[in-house]
Design an enzyme around this catalytic site. Structure first.
Site, short mmCIF file in Angstrom:
data_model
loop_
_atom_site.label_atom_id
_atom_site.label_comp_id
_atom_site.label_asym_id
_atom_site.label_seq_id
_atom_site.Cartn_x
_atom_site.Cartn_y
_atom_site.Cartn_z
N TYR A 22 0.83 -1.21 0.00
CA TYR A 22 0.00 0.00 0.00
C TYR A 22 0.86 1.26 0.00
O TYR A 22 0.56 2.22 0.70
CB TYR A 22 -0.98 -0.02 1.19
CG TYR A 22 -2.05 -1.07 1.01
CD1 TYR A 22 -3.27 -0.75 0.43
CD2 TYR A 22 -1.81 -2.39 1.37
CE1 TYR A 22 -4.23 -1.72 0.22
CE2 TYR A 22 -2.78 -3.37 1.16
CZ TYR A 22 -3.97 -3.02 0.58
OH TYR A 22 -4.92 -3.98 0.37
N LYS A 284 0.15 -17.59 6.53
CA LYS A 284 0.94 -16.85 7.52
C LYS A 284 1.79 -17.75 8.42
O LYS A 284 2.91 -18.07 8.07
CB LYS A 284 0.01 -15.94 8.33
CG LYS A 284 -0.58 -14.80 7.48
CD LYS A 284 -1.29 -13.81 8.35
CE LYS A 284 -1.99 -12.71 7.57
NZ LYS A 284 -1.13 -11.60 7.18
N1 PLP Z 1 -7.02 -13.49 4.77
C1 PLP Z 1 -6.74 -12.94 5.95
C2 PLP Z 1 -7.68 -13.14 7.10
C3 PLP Z 1 -5.59 -12.17 6.13
O1 PLP Z 1 -5.32 -11.61 7.32
C4 PLP Z 1 -4.72 -12.01 5.03
C5 PLP Z 1 -3.51 -11.18 5.15
O2 PLP Z 1 -3.39 -10.32 5.99
C6 PLP Z 1 -5.03 -12.61 3.81
C7 PLP Z 1 -6.19 -13.36 3.71
C8 PLP Z 1 -4.12 -12.48 2.62
O3 PLP Z 1 -2.95 -13.21 2.80
P1 PLP Z 1 -1.61 -12.81 2.01
O4 PLP Z 1 -1.22 -11.45 2.48
O5 PLP Z 1 -0.63 -13.89 2.38
O6 PLP Z 1 -1.96 -12.84 0.56
#
Ligand code: PLP
Length: 434
Positions: A22, A284
């Site tokens: 961002y 994550k």
């Molecule tokens: N879903 C949730 C609940 C998240 O917190 C995030 C990332 O913060 C994502 C999806 C997206 O994951 P990524 O940043 O690994 O693409």
């Protein structure tokens, strides 16, 4: 090896050439340069606010649950690197991916038996939503292609996940009118321990029923809405959704990319409710924050449905799918977590955060202080000055990344009591000065 860059050279090249999350181009903020990381500490190329090291209060956005430079994960990465770092997954398979998949199936609730190893959280959500749409298409119900979600959610930055993020207050406002139009339910009533709000539950059920003919799936972040607002809600609403989805023929997807692997005090947030979704997204902390890998699990019902279609395969296959290096580290990370009393660690962090964030409640402009598992949140009644808040935290020797009206922390599970106290002091300083 090329000559190392001076910090000034590095930052100038970064500003000119490198996008940050961002961020504008060319860059306007000056990021901190991290030289190395070990345990819960980030070592900086140049001190900030007199600190050469910062305790990481963010676990690199929920992921580094074991801290950095962990000998067990280093060993797993090194051993796998000596064998192969990557091979394509089409027509080939390997032990790290297979063993990881089996372990995830063992650990996740219910009959989630089939695993797609994707390369990022957003992609794992794309895959989950594609699974659901393809399931209904395969069963001759192509009209079932919309998605229902809660307002205030966040599911990633790629196309279909953006369509189920908060359409108004969220990060993807720019794309309103361009993304698929989904069905939005109000944000669930606040509070993990709050009693079930019957009228909210009735409204939720009604929305699922009214849209059932066009809904492929409901997708939510169970128990904690993360980047969309760091809100906690009762697990009871997950049971409401499970029942409504069963009754009206809609699939249920839980996005546990942030909450998975113990962060809320249960191994998966779904465990608080005793509910199994049809599709589950993990990411994550899957690799302990070492490498980029995510997973989408589904039940036999979903897989069998897809296999009955005109195109009987799941139409997705990224180049780095099942990456053996990431899979080997993920397996080591999962074993490291489950091989010790991780729940006691998270309970200790929860107690520490409760004690050390409590003083924030007395500060002017603080609207709410909430803690669940290894997540602590201080919400203000104003937009935070991010640079001032980050500096204030750094002065206390802690790395925080506040956003909007939220100062929040989700430290590595190995953070000791003294560092938890430091994090608490940093959150309070950020709330005072940010
Ligand atoms: N879903 C949730 C609940 C998240 O917190 C995030 C990332 O913060 C994502 C999806 C997206 O994951 P990524 O940043 O690994 O693409």
């Amino acid at each position: 090896m090329p000559d190392p860059l001076s910090t000034a050279e590095l930052l100038e090249l970064d500003r000119r050439h490198v996008w940050h999350p961002y961020g504008p181009m060319p860059g306007r903020q000056t990021p901190l340069v991290v030289e190395s990381a070990s345990g819960v500490r980030l070592r900086l190329a140049e001190p900030v606010e007199g600190r050469a090291e910062l305790v990481d209060g963010m676990s690199s956005w929920w992921s580094a649950v074991h801290g950095y430079n962990h000998p067990v994960l280093n060993e797993a990465a090194g051993a796998q690197l000596g064998r192969m770092s990557h091979v394509m997954f089409g027509g080939l398979t390997h032990e790290p991916a297979v063993r990881l998949a089996r372990r995830l199936v063992e650990l996740t609730p219910g009959d989630l038996e089939h695993v797609f190893l994707a390369d990022s959280g957003s992609v794992s959500v794309e895959v989950a939503l594609k699974m659901c749409l393809q399931y209904w298409r395969s069963l001759g119900r192509p009209a079932k292609r919309r998605l229902l979600t809660w307002r205030g959610g966040y599911h990633g930055d790629t196309w279909q996940p953006m369509s189920v993020c908060d359409p108004e207050g969220g990060m993807h406002r720019l794309w309103s009118g361009v993304l698929a139009e989904q069905v939005f339910a109000p944000v669930p009533p606040a509070g993990f321990d709050a009693p079930l709000d019957e009228s909210y539950a009735v409204g939720l059920r009604r929305l699922v029923r009214e849209h059932a003919d066009e809904l492929a799936a409901v997708i939510v972040e169970p128990v904690v809405q993360g980047a969309g607002g760091m809100r906690f809600h009762s697990p009871a609403y997950l049971r409401v959704l499970r029942e409504a989805c069963d009754e009206y023929g809609v699939l249920l997807v839980f996005d546990e990319i942030a909450t998975g692997f113990g962060r809320t005090g249960r191994l998966f947030a779904a465990d608080h409710a005793g509910v199994t979704p049809d599709v589950l997204c993990l990411g994550k902390a899957l690799t302990g924050g070492y490498l980029t890998m995510a997973a989408t699990l589904c039940t036999p019902r979903v897989a069998e449905g897809i296999s009955r279609g005109e195109v009987p395969v799941l139409a997705h296959g990224p180049t780095f799918m099942g990456n053996p290096l990431a899979a080997a580290v993920a397996l080591a990370s999962v074993e490291l977590l489950t091989g010790r009393d991780w729940a006691a660690e998270v309970r200790r962090i929860e107690r520490g955060l409760r004690a050390h964030l409590a003083p924030a409640a007395e500060l002017p402009g603080v609207r709410d202080v909430r803690v669940l598992g290894a997540i602590g949140v201080v919400q203000l009644d104003r937009e935070i000055d991010m640079a001032a808040a980050t500096r204030a935290a750094a002065r206390e020797g802690v790395w925080l990344r506040p956003f909007r009206d939220l100062i929040y922390t989700m430290p590595p599970y190995v953070t000791d009591d003294a560092d938890l106290a430091r994090i608490g002091a940093a959150v309070c300083a950020a709330a005072r000065e940010g």
